[in-house]
Scaffold this motif. Structure first.
Motif, short mmCIF file in Angstrom:
data_model
loop_
_atom_site.label_atom_id
_atom_site.label_comp_id
_atom_site.label_asym_id
_atom_site.label_seq_id
_atom_site.Cartn_x
_atom_site.Cartn_y
_atom_site.Cartn_z
N LEU A 142 8.66 -11.09 3.92
CA LEU A 142 9.85 -10.32 3.40
C LEU A 142 10.14 -9.16 3.88
O LEU A 142 11.22 -8.60 3.44
N GLY A 143 9.34 -8.57 4.95
CA GLY A 143 9.70 -7.44 5.62
C GLY A 143 9.19 -6.03 5.04
O GLY A 143 9.36 -5.18 5.38
N ALA A 144 7.98 -6.54 4.31
CA ALA A 144 7.46 -5.02 3.49
C ALA A 144 6.22 -4.57 4.47
O ALA A 144 5.69 -4.91 5.38
N HIS A 145 6.18 -3.18 4.25
CA HIS A 145 4.87 -2.42 4.71
C HIS A 145 3.91 -2.65 3.33
O HIS A 145 3.99 -2.27 2.48
N VAL A 146 2.64 -3.32 3.89
CA VAL A 146 1.81 -3.75 3.38
C VAL A 146 0.30 -2.95 3.23
O VAL A 146 -0.05 -2.90 4.13
N ILE A 147 -0.03 -2.42 2.08
CA ILE A 147 -1.44 -1.72 1.71
C ILE A 147 -2.17 -2.54 1.08
O ILE A 147 -1.56 -3.28 0.12
N THR A 148 -3.37 -2.71 1.21
CA THR A 148 -4.24 -3.72 0.55
C THR A 148 -5.52 -2.99 0.21
O THR A 148 -6.12 -1.94 0.93
N THR A 149 -6.31 -3.24 -1.00
CA THR A 149 -7.54 -2.91 -1.27
C THR A 149 -8.43 -3.87 -0.92
O THR A 149 -8.16 -5.02 -1.23
N ALA A 150 -9.51 -3.54 -0.27
CA ALA A 150 -10.55 -4.55 0.18
C ALA A 150 -11.87 -4.05 0.56
O ALA A 150 -12.13 -2.57 0.85
N GLY A 151 -13.03 -4.49 0.23
CA GLY A 151 -14.30 -3.94 0.96
C GLY A 151 -14.32 -3.71 2.41
O GLY A 151 -13.70 -4.52 2.97
N ALA A 152 -15.35 -2.68 2.77
CA ALA A 152 -15.37 -2.87 4.18
C ALA A 152 -15.59 -3.90 4.86
O ALA A 152 -15.11 -3.92 6.13
N GLY A 153 -16.20 -4.82 4.52
CA GLY A 153 -16.62 -5.92 5.14
C GLY A 153 -15.43 -6.98 5.39
O GLY A 153 -15.41 -7.98 5.94
N LYS A 154 -14.35 -6.76 4.49
CA LYS A 154 -13.35 -7.49 4.55
C LYS A 154 -12.15 -7.17 5.40
O LYS A 154 -11.01 -7.55 5.57
N ARG A 155 -12.46 -5.76 6.23
CA ARG A 155 -11.27 -5.16 6.72
C ARG A 155 -10.54 -5.94 7.83
O ARG A 155 -9.51 -6.34 7.72
N ALA A 156 -11.55 -6.43 8.64
CA ALA A 156 -10.78 -7.22 9.75
C ALA A 156 -10.07 -8.41 9.22
O ALA A 156 -9.32 -8.98 9.54
N PHE A 157 -10.81 -9.00 8.18
CA PHE A 157 -10.16 -10.19 7.60
C PHE A 157 -8.67 -9.95 7.05
O PHE A 157 -7.86 -10.76 7.25
N VAL A 158 -8.68 -9.11 6.29
CA VAL A 158 -7.17 -8.80 5.71
C VAL A 158 -6.37 -8.02 6.78
O VAL A 158 -4.92 -8.44 6.70
N GLU A 159 -6.83 -7.38 7.83
CA GLU A 159 -6.02 -7.07 8.73
C GLU A 159 -5.49 -8.27 9.58
O GLU A 159 -4.48 -8.26 10.11
N GLY A 160 -6.46 -9.32 9.87
CA GLY A 160 -6.01 -10.64 10.48
C GLY A 160 -4.70 -11.46 9.67
O GLY A 160 -4.19 -12.08 10.39
N PHE A 161 -4.58 -11.08 8.63
CA PHE A 161 -3.43 -11.64 8.08
C PHE A 161 -1.95 -10.74 7.72
O PHE A 161 -1.07 -10.85 7.10
N GLY A 162 -2.22 -9.25 8.34
CA GLY A 162 -0.93 -8.67 8.60
C GLY A 162 -1.40 -7.26 7.68
O GLY A 162 -0.04 -6.50 7.74
N ALA A 163 -2.07 -7.16 7.13
CA ALA A 163 -2.33 -5.73 6.31
C ALA A 163 -1.95 -4.57 7.29
O ALA A 163 -2.64 -4.65 8.47
N ASP A 164 -1.27 -3.55 6.80
CA ASP A 164 -0.62 -2.58 7.72
C ASP A 164 -1.62 -1.21 7.52
O ASP A 164 -2.17 -0.74 8.28
N GLU A 165 -2.32 -1.29 6.22
CA GLU A 165 -3.13 -0.15 5.72
C GLU A 165 -4.28 -0.94 4.87
O GLU A 165 -4.06 -1.60 4.11
N VAL A 166 -5.64 -0.43 4.95
CA VAL A 166 -6.64 -1.08 4.34
C VAL A 166 -7.37 0.15 3.49
O VAL A 166 -7.77 1.02 4.14
N ILE A 167 -7.36 0.18 2.27
CA ILE A 167 -8.24 0.87 1.45
C ILE A 167 -9.57 0.57 1.12
O ILE A 167 -9.56 -0.69 0.25
N ASP A 168 -10.61 0.87 1.64
CA ASP A 168 -11.85 0.28 1.07
C ASP A 168 -12.30 1.01 -0.15
O ASP A 168 -12.64 2.18 -0.68
N TYR A 169 -12.10 0.16 -1.25
CA TYR A 169 -12.18 0.54 -2.63
C TYR A 169 -13.67 1.08 -3.05
O TYR A 169 -13.98 1.76 -3.89
N THR A 170 -14.81 0.57 -2.15
CA THR A 170 -15.98 1.02 -2.44
C THR A 170 -16.28 2.44 -2.02
O THR A 170 -17.33 2.80 -2.40
N ALA A 171 -15.31 3.05 -1.44
CA ALA A 171 -15.69 4.35 -0.74
C ALA A 171 -14.60 5.23 -1.18
O ALA A 171 -14.65 6.59 -0.97
#
Length: 309
Positions: free
Chosen positions: A166-195
């Motif tokens: 839809l053309g959005a800038h996407v930020i997501t929360t995810a554990g450190a172990g899932k950073r590469a996973f969510v970036e692989g789906f297009g997340a522009d920023e990842v916040i490690d909610y455990t830290a």
């Protein structure tokens, strides 16, 4: 045919495979020979009796299916041999933990050739939840800043891709172990909610999608821009929370997913364009449904679990 049923509430061990007569399709329904069944955390909660959506046992769980139309006696939408997928009848019982399912034709779509039966069965509930949240309710548009809580989960990883489409800038929360996973789906920023406290890490968000629950929805008030919009898939019936958002000049919406042929076709279009895929963490044969539910109970999944037939 074989059906997975339960005669009491409890752990995965209450799920039992029994023989049952095949259903007969009503006018406008089709009979589907099921090839795969998508599993959802909701089904584990229903199995355990956490809320009485299904009434008292015995009952048959399940909604997400893919398979082949076996009979379509009084509908023009499909013919025998068509490959289909969908989420029939939700939240009413669809009895989808079964080898054969009778489903309203309007609640199904043709399976894209690029999706396997397993992938197609994994998509409907999570895909339609994301679609109804971001397209129908939030109206996400080019340039919006969207925060997806729980980007590594079933709804979350689809929502990331949909927001990007839809053309959005996407930020997501995810554990450190899932950073590469969510970036692989297009997340522009990842916040490690455990830290990191997400309320300190992000500001001026247009839309927040909450798939986590707890105090996540309430705390998200702090990250929205004036007039921003929270859509929650887990706290949709909290009038007090809705009132707090309204008092702060924000929008609050709850999404309780329902069968949606328009949304389903929209998801199919994105799949065919190569802009949407669904991740299946693990598949289980039909007879190992209890093992699949044990994994559901553990949470912290990457994408979806699927039963195969």
């Amino acid at each position: 045919m074989r059906v997975i049923t339960q005669h009491q509430l409890g752990g995965p061990e209450v799920l039992t495979i029994v023989d049952a007569p095949e259903p007969r399709p009503l006018p406008t329904e089709v009979l589907v020979r099921v090839r795969a069944i998508g599993l959802n955390p909701l089904e584990a909660r229903l199995r355990a009796g956490e809320f009485p959506l299904m009434g008292p046992p015995p009952f048959v769980l399940g909604w997400d299916i893919s398979g082949v139309v076996e009979d379509a006696p009084q509908t023009w939408r499909f013919r025998p041999g068509d490959e289909v997928f969908g989420m029939p009848l939700f939240p009413r019982a669809a009895n989808a933990y079964a080898e054969v399912v009778a489903a309203p034709a309007l609640h199904l779509a043709r399976k894209p050739a690029s999706l396997s039966y397993v992938e197609a069965a994994a998509l409907p509930i999570v895909g339609l939840t994301a679609w109804q949240a971001l397209v129908d309710l939030a109206g996400v548009a080019e340039g919006d800043r969207v925060l997806v809580h729980g980007g590594g989960g079933g709804v979350g990883h689809v929502a990331i891709q949909l927001a990007k489409a839809l053309g959005a800038h996407v930020i997501t929360t995810a554990g450190a172990g899932k950073r590469a996973f969510v970036e692989g789906f297009g997340a522009d920023e990842v916040i490690d909610y455990t830290a990191v406290d997400f309320t300190r890490a992000v500001r001026d968000v247009d839309v927040v999608l909450d798939t986590i629950g707890g105090d996540t929805a309430e705390r998200s008030l702090a990250v929205l821009r004036p007039g921003g919009h929270l859509v929650t898939a887990v706290a949709e019936d909290d009038p007090g929370l809705a009132a707090r958002y309204e008092a702060a000049g924000m929008r609050f919406s709850g999404v309780a997913v329902d069968p949606d042929p328009v949304g389903l076709r929209g998801l199919v279009a994105l799949v065919e364009q190569g802009r949407l895929r669904v991740h299946v963490q693990e598949t289980f044969p039909f007879a190992r449904v209890a093992d699949a539910h044990r994994l559901l109970d553990g949470g912290h999944l990457r994408g979806k679990l699927v039963l195969t037939l």
